[in-house]
Design an enzyme around this catalytic site. Structure first.
Site, PDB file in Angstrom:
ATOM      1  N   GLU A  52       0.806  -1.224   0.000  1.00  0.00           N
ATOM      2  CA  GLU A  52       0.000   0.000   0.000  1.00  0.00           C
ATOM      3  C   GLU A  52       0.838   1.274   0.000  1.00  0.00           C
ATOM      4  OE1 GLU A  52      -0.522  -2.653   1.877  1.00  0.00           O
ATOM      5  OE2 GLU A  52      -2.630  -3.236   1.753  1.00  0.00           O
ATOM      6  N   PHE A 114     -10.895  -7.907  13.879  1.00  0.00           N
ATOM      7  CA  PHE A 114      -9.844  -8.321  12.951  1.00  0.00           C
ATOM      8  C   PHE A 114      -9.596  -7.220  11.911  1.00  0.00           C
ATOM      9  CE2 PHE A 114      -8.591 -10.526   8.962  1.00  0.00           C
ATOM     10  CZ  PHE A 114      -7.313 -10.869   9.384  1.00  0.00           C
ATOM     11  N   GLN A 115      -8.334  -6.906  11.713  1.00  0.00           N
ATOM     12  CA  GLN A 115      -7.908  -5.850  10.774  1.00  0.00           C
ATOM     13  C   GLN A 115      -8.569  -4.505  11.080  1.00  0.00           C
ATOM     14  OE1 GLN A 115      -8.038  -7.371   6.682  1.00  0.00           O
ATOM     15  NE2 GLN A 115      -5.929  -8.054   6.972  1.00  0.00           N
ATOM     16  N   LYS A 164     -17.505  -1.227   6.382  1.00  0.00           N
ATOM     17  CA  LYS A 164     -18.002  -2.167   5.386  1.00  0.00           C
ATOM     18  C   LYS A 164     -19.534  -2.152   5.295  1.00  0.00           C
ATOM     19  CE  LYS A 164     -17.105  -6.795   3.638  1.00  0.00           C
ATOM     20  NZ  LYS A 164     -16.451  -8.098   3.875  1.00  0.00           N
ATOM     21  N   MET A 482      24.463   8.824   1.474  1.00  0.00           N
ATOM     22  CA  MET A 482      24.321  10.051   2.242  1.00  0.00           C
ATOM     23  C   MET A 482      24.593   9.792   3.722  1.00  0.00           C
ATOM     24  SD  MET A 482      23.966  13.165   1.525  1.00  0.00           S
ATOM     25  CE  MET A 482      22.920  13.850   0.240  1.00  0.00           C
TER      26      MET A 482
END
Lengths: 586, 172
Positions: A52, A114-115, A164, A482
């Site tokens: 993502e 969940f999630q 949802k 760097m």
């Protein structure tokens, strides 16, 4: 337009009505209804990412190269938390992104389902604004508002979190034409009196400089055109931040090069010694100012910015002008012409004389080598090979990014995409993919380092799946360059964990993904190898083996003012350049 | 509080009109903590049920440049409608309410009642060995009242924080 549909259908309808053609996303439990609604249409094309974070950077690359908002769709929990780095990046670089996140159903919110994660809580400080939509009848309005907020005023990322059950629920969809934001109405036109005062100050200047930034790009191509017109009319020198490269053509004789920590000597000296500074859409960031109390001590400062909170944040200015760059420059030009302003030609000529003496120091020079590829040389040859093509450049973060900014030259806005504010390693490849989606016929190159590229390398798979022939040009010095350079500067050359152990064979790796791998380690072979890369119509990973010990110069050591740069002709004393106070800076 | 250009810190009272929507207070508090600004006092309550507006009063301290930053940063939050610096716009009325519990017997009770009377505090709860006083006023007046009660058996203090409004006929 008003009709009944499900929340998930509203999401797709709103995207279509907002003119969205592409989105970047990854499915999961809490966004399945939206993915199902997507399945039933073919107007919005979805690019399936591999992580993502990559989705948000793709949306950024898409937005910055096209001027449109980038759109992201991710699931709840880890989908949302993985997007956080990209959202923060977009916030710091003012990139318009609308990120839709799935959420667990309303009745489970707060139960550690969940999630589940507190997406609006987590993203509150890293977005311009965010929404949790609990009622399907609010959804269409919120989505249109999200696009409005992301794109108007100072652009930025907006998150819309949709549980949802709201995606399944039926409600009334309203089109964007019925939405007007109640309160968020950014001011576009600058104050007339301030514009007049600014023009009078500029017309009388003896040592003026235009200091431009990403705001010119964000304001649209017309802003770049007006900047060029103003520069031509006045004859004044122009420099830019990292984010603003391309707004002013690098081939022009009034161009001083980039300013700041790794900017040119002439740009930084002009900033230090100027008597009038016109800051256009830049924000006096610490990479630019160096030591604050010694920043451009003798100048009157004019600051154009659409965000009032940018004014007087780090540096006190004399004339603040709040407004959109395009509108303000337009009004400044009209005022300039109306006043029949005539710059002080003699003073300006003598100012250019000073600037030319600084230019003569050739602060971007480096020692060429017949045996090893100098990273600067690699960028120069790449630039030489593609400068007449329709090309978009992205970068990762580190030495290669600064060398690209110094040695690749831009003539037009929206051609250069880099993570400036947040400095996100891993930005470049997904941003290149996003730019390629927006410009399928153009050449898109990610200039990378071997450390950065491994942070989002999995997106090579996305490039292959969607036939996006991005070129990844890796300057491989086997170090986090760097970091190593700063360990030289601050820590006695003790290279604690900055050596890239166990590097993969990048050629084989590219081939494993189904792309093309090229390796080049000799200066004499470089041009031919670059040509081979350009000839390929597939994604290419170019492993360019460069000098391991090259440092990125010139440099303003942290805690030092503009007129105390380390130049490539005097690199000795690098380890003593930074004072005790400077060491705490990053 | 860092000194910027050697300017000393000032105390400012800010009034904000915001949408009364979930998370708006978190946005404001998060802005202060995230950017390292001070909150000396914070009050919030809905003021218009129809238009779902809340009014927030924040008392903050900082150098003038920081105060300007705080106002601009607050103003650019999408659900914030107005930011007014009551310290700059002229004299404002500032009031705070406090509930103060004192415990003691004998002479101490007399003394506490006398002090409460001279501060125009009301007694809202009494037992044989305690009082709860209610006092309204400027924060400094409450500070003073509390410090006088301290040696007389002060148990606890609950303060609302400052509510403020500009003087004269005009609204914010």
């Amino acid at each position: 337009m008003m009709r009944e549909m499900t929340g998930a259908e509203m999401v797709m309808q709103a995207l279509i009505d907002q003119g969205v053609e592409h989105m970047f996303g990854y499915p999961g439990g809490a966004v399945l209804p939206i993915y199902d609604a997507m399945f039933h249409q073919n107007q919005v094309k979805h690019v399936l990412v591999r992580h993502e974070q990559g989705a948000v950077h793709m949306a950024e690359g898409y937005a910055r190269s096209s001027g449109k908002a980038g759109v992201v769709l991710v699931t709840s929990g880890p989908g949302a938390t993985n997007a956080v780095t990209g959202l923060t990046d977009a916030l710091l670089d003012s990139i318009p992104v609308v990120c839709i996140t799935g959420q667990v159903p309303t009745h489970l919110i707060g139960s550690d389902a969940f999630q589940e994660c507190d997406t609006v809580g987590i993203t509150r400080p890293c977005t311009k604004h965010n929404y949790l939509v609990r009622d399907v009848n609010d959804l269409a309005r919120v989505l249109h508002e999200a696009f409005y907020v992301a794109q108007n005023g100072r652009p930025g990322p907006v998150v819309v979190d949709i549980p949802k059950d709201v995606q399944f629920a039926k409600g009334i969809y309203v089109g964007p034409e019925n939405i007007q934001h109640k309160t968020y109405q950014p001011k576009l036109r600058g104050d007339d009196e301030k514009i007049r005062a600014a023009v009078e100050l500029l017309a009388k200047a003896k040592k003026p400089v235009f200091y431009t930034g990403g705001g010119v790009i964000n304001s649209g191509p017309e802003a770049s055109r007006l900047l060029r017109e103003f520069a031509r009319l006045s004859g004044y020198p122009v420099t830019s931040t990292l984010m603003g490269l391309g707004a002013y053509p690098a081939s022009d004789k009034q161009w001083l090069g980039m300013l700041g920590m790794h900017g040119t000597y002439e740009a930084n000296m002009a900033m230090h010694d100027c008597d009038v500074m016109l800051c256009v859409g830049a924000r006096f960031d610490d990479r630019i100012t160096g030591r604050l109390d010694a920043f451009s001590p003798g100048s009157k400062k004019i600051h154009i910015d659409i965000d009032p909170s940018s004014i007087n944040k780090n540096v006190k200015v004399d004339i603040p002008i709040i407004g959109d760059v395009k509108h303000v420059l337009e009004d400044m030009l009209t005022t300039w012409r109306g006043m029949k302003a005539e710059p002080d030609r003699r003073a300006i000529a003598s100012w250019w004389g000073e600037i030319d003496r600084w230019r003569a120091r050739k602060s971007l020079s480096y020692a060429k080598s017949p045996d090893v590829i100098k990273p600067q040389y690699a960028i120069e040859r790449l630039y030489h090979a593609v400068k007449d093509k329709d090309v978009y450049i992205t970068t990762e973060v580190g030495q290669h990014q600064m060398w690209a900014a110094q040695h690749f030259h831009f003539e037009e806005p929206n051609r250069w995409m880099t993570s400036g504010g947040l400095g996100t390693m891993g930005y470049g490849l997904p941003a290149a993919i996003g730019a390629q989606v927006a410009h399928p016929e153009s050449l898109v190159i990610d200039i990378a380092g071997e450390a950065s590229i491994q942070m989002c390398l999995q997106e090579l798979s996305t490039a292959l799946q969607f036939n996006l022939p991005v070129k990844i040009f890796v300057l491989n010095n086997e170090y986090m360059g760097m970091v190593r350079q700063w360990q030289d500067l601050l820590h006695g050359g003790r290279y604690s964990h900055s050596y890239s152990e166990s590097l993969p064979d990048f050629v084989k790796l590219a081939e494993a993904y189904g792309g093309v791998g090229i390796r080049c380690s000799r200066p004499g072979d470089l041009d031919a190898a670059i040509q081979e890369m350009l000839k390929s119509d597939r994604p290419v990973l170019f492993d360019c083996i460069v000098d391991q010990k090259e440092n990125c110069l010139p440099m303003i050591p942290s805690g030092k003012p503009h007129n105390e740069m380390i130049l490539p002709d005097h690199p000795e004393g690098l380890d003593e350049a930074i004072s005790e106070e400077g060491k705490i800076m990053v | 509080m860092p000194l910027i250009n050697n300017e000393p810190a000032e105390r400012h009272t800010l009034s904000l009109l915001v949408d009364n929507e979930p998370g708006v207070l978190a946005r404001i508090v998060g802005l202060f903590s995230g950017r390292g600004y001070n909150i000396d006092s914070l009050t919030v309550s809905e003021v218009s049920h129809d238009s779902r507006r809340s009014r927030i009063t924040v008392v903050t301290t900082g150098a003038p440049m920081i105060i300007e930053q705080i106002k601009s940063q607050l103003d650019r939050l999408v659900p914030v409608h107005r930011v007014v610096d009551l310290t700059v716009t002229g004299k404002a009325v500032e009031r705070e309410l406090a509930l103060i519990k004192v415990r003691g017997k004998g002479e101490i009770r007399q003394e506490a009642l006398l002090i409460a009377d001279s501060f125009r505090a009301r007694t809202v709860d009494t037992t044989l060995e305690s009082f709860v006083f209610e006092i309204t006023g400027k924060p400094e007046k409450i500070d003073q009242f509390v410090s006088l009660l301290e040696p007389l058996g002060l148990v606890e203090v609950s303060r609302t924080g400052v509510a403020a409004i500009g003087r004269g006929p005009d609204g914010m």
